[in-house]
Design an enzyme around this catalytic site. Sequence first.
Site, PDB file in Angstrom:
ATOM      1  N   PRO A   9     -39.183  -5.926 -28.718  1.00  0.00           N
ATOM      2  CG  PRO A   9     -41.346  -6.764 -28.874  1.00  0.00           C
ATOM      3  CD  PRO A   9     -39.912  -7.171 -28.993  1.00  0.00           C
ATOM      4  CG  ASN A  10     -42.763  -1.737 -26.988  1.00  0.00           C
ATOM      5  OD1 ASN A  10     -42.954  -0.813 -27.773  1.00  0.00           O
ATOM      6  ND2 ASN A  10     -43.543  -2.792 -26.933  1.00  0.00           N
ATOM      7  NE  ARG A  17     -42.089  -1.049 -22.320  1.00  0.00           N
ATOM      8  CZ  ARG A  17     -41.854  -2.339 -22.452  1.00  0.00           C
ATOM      9  NH1 ARG A  17     -40.629  -2.776 -22.603  1.00  0.00           N
ATOM     10  NH2 ARG A  17     -42.840  -3.193 -22.461  1.00  0.00           N
ATOM     11  CE1 TYR A  22     -40.243  -4.030 -18.324  1.00  0.00           C
ATOM     12  CE2 TYR A  22     -41.754  -2.236 -18.869  1.00  0.00           C
ATOM     13  CZ  TYR A  22     -41.483  -3.589 -18.778  1.00  0.00           C
ATOM     14  OH  TYR A  22     -42.432  -4.505 -19.138  1.00  0.00           O
ATOM     15  CG  ASN A  71     -36.036  -8.461 -22.325  1.00  0.00           C
ATOM     16  OD1 ASN A  71     -37.136  -8.946 -22.586  1.00  0.00           O
ATOM     17  ND2 ASN A  71     -35.872  -7.514 -21.420  1.00  0.00           N
ATOM     18  CB  ALA A  74     -44.829  -8.218 -25.756  1.00  0.00           C
ATOM     19  CG  ASP A  84     -40.209 -23.353 -34.018  1.00  0.00           C
ATOM     20  OD1 ASP A  84     -40.225 -24.077 -33.005  1.00  0.00           O
ATOM     21  OD2 ASP A  84     -41.146 -23.306 -34.837  1.00  0.00           O
ATOM     22  CD  GLU A  95     -37.731 -16.522 -20.981  1.00  0.00           C
ATOM     23  OE1 GLU A  95     -37.684 -17.744 -21.221  1.00  0.00           O
ATOM     24  OE2 GLU A  95     -38.746 -15.951 -20.551  1.00  0.00           O
ATOM     25  CG  HIS A  97     -38.293 -11.603 -18.756  1.00  0.00           C
ATOM     26  ND1 HIS A  97     -38.802 -11.199 -19.969  1.00  0.00           N
ATOM     27  CD2 HIS A  97     -38.274 -12.954 -18.778  1.00  0.00           C
ATOM     28  CE1 HIS A  97     -39.104 -12.276 -20.680  1.00  0.00           C
ATOM     29  NE2 HIS A  97     -38.785 -13.349 -19.990  1.00  0.00           N
ATOM     30  NE  ARG A 104     -44.940  -6.265 -15.332  1.00  0.00           N
ATOM     31  CZ  ARG A 104     -44.512  -5.743 -16.480  1.00  0.00           C
ATOM     32  NH1 ARG A 104     -43.367  -6.150 -17.017  1.00  0.00           N
ATOM     33  NH2 ARG A 104     -45.229  -4.828 -17.094  1.00  0.00           N
TER      34      ARG A 104
HETATM   35  C1  DQA Z   1     -40.060  -7.761 -20.238  1.00  0.00           C
HETATM   36  C2  DQA Z   1     -41.380  -8.335 -19.690  1.00  0.00           C
HETATM   37  C3  DQA Z   1     -42.390  -8.546 -20.799  1.00  0.00           C
HETATM   38  O1  DQA Z   1     -43.588  -9.078 -20.280  1.00  0.00           O
HETATM   39  C4  DQA Z   1     -42.704  -7.230 -21.464  1.00  0.00           C
HETATM   40  O2  DQA Z   1     -43.587  -7.418 -22.523  1.00  0.00           O
HETATM   41  C5  DQA Z   1     -41.489  -6.491 -21.899  1.00  0.00           C
HETATM   42  C6  DQA Z   1     -40.316  -6.485 -21.028  1.00  0.00           C
HETATM   43  C7  DQA Z   1     -39.064  -7.424 -19.133  1.00  0.00           C
HETATM   44  O3  DQA Z   1     -37.899  -7.221 -19.460  1.00  0.00           O
HETATM   45  O4  DQA Z   1     -39.429  -7.357 -17.952  1.00  0.00           O
HETATM   46  O5  DQA Z   1     -41.486  -5.829 -22.924  1.00  0.00           O
HETATM   47  O6  DQA Z   1     -39.478  -8.729 -21.078  1.00  0.00           O
END
Ligand code: DQA
Length: 143
Positions: A9-10, A17, A22, A71, A74, A84, A95, A97, A104
Amino acid sequence: MRIQIINGPNLNLLGIREPEIYGKRTWEDYLKVLRNRYPQIRIDYFQSNLEGEIINKIQEVGFDRDGIVLNAGAYTHTSVAILDAIRSVTTPTIEVHISNVQQREEFRRYSMISSGCMGVISGFGLDSYRLAVEAILTNNRTE
Ligand code: DQA
């Protein structure tokens, strides 16, 4: 070799954003650079703002790719269902980020999904994705 990148998301709003966190680069621009850097790898890309769609994608690709770069945005901090899904498939997941989540807010310091992942890369901006691709390449070589 085939790698799947999944953004949650996002992350469709990269470049717009919170650029101080980011960055200003758009995802499309970055993905082009990443693909050019690894012409020998097929890099598939999927983004969704919906938890269930991310799970569907992990299930769809999770038995025949060489790696998943995820990624989860949230959902990282909340989703047992994504954990799962990661555990249900055979393809290793990394994973990722963009920001350093440990620097943070408190609620970002816990990852629900890390225990199912091969490893975590956090805090290197968009370069975190390249580092994840490198990790998959190395893992493949040493397997
Ligand atoms: C994120 C970090 C997460 O906490 C956040 O909700 C994101 C982006 C990152 O890439 O730094 O949407 O995954």
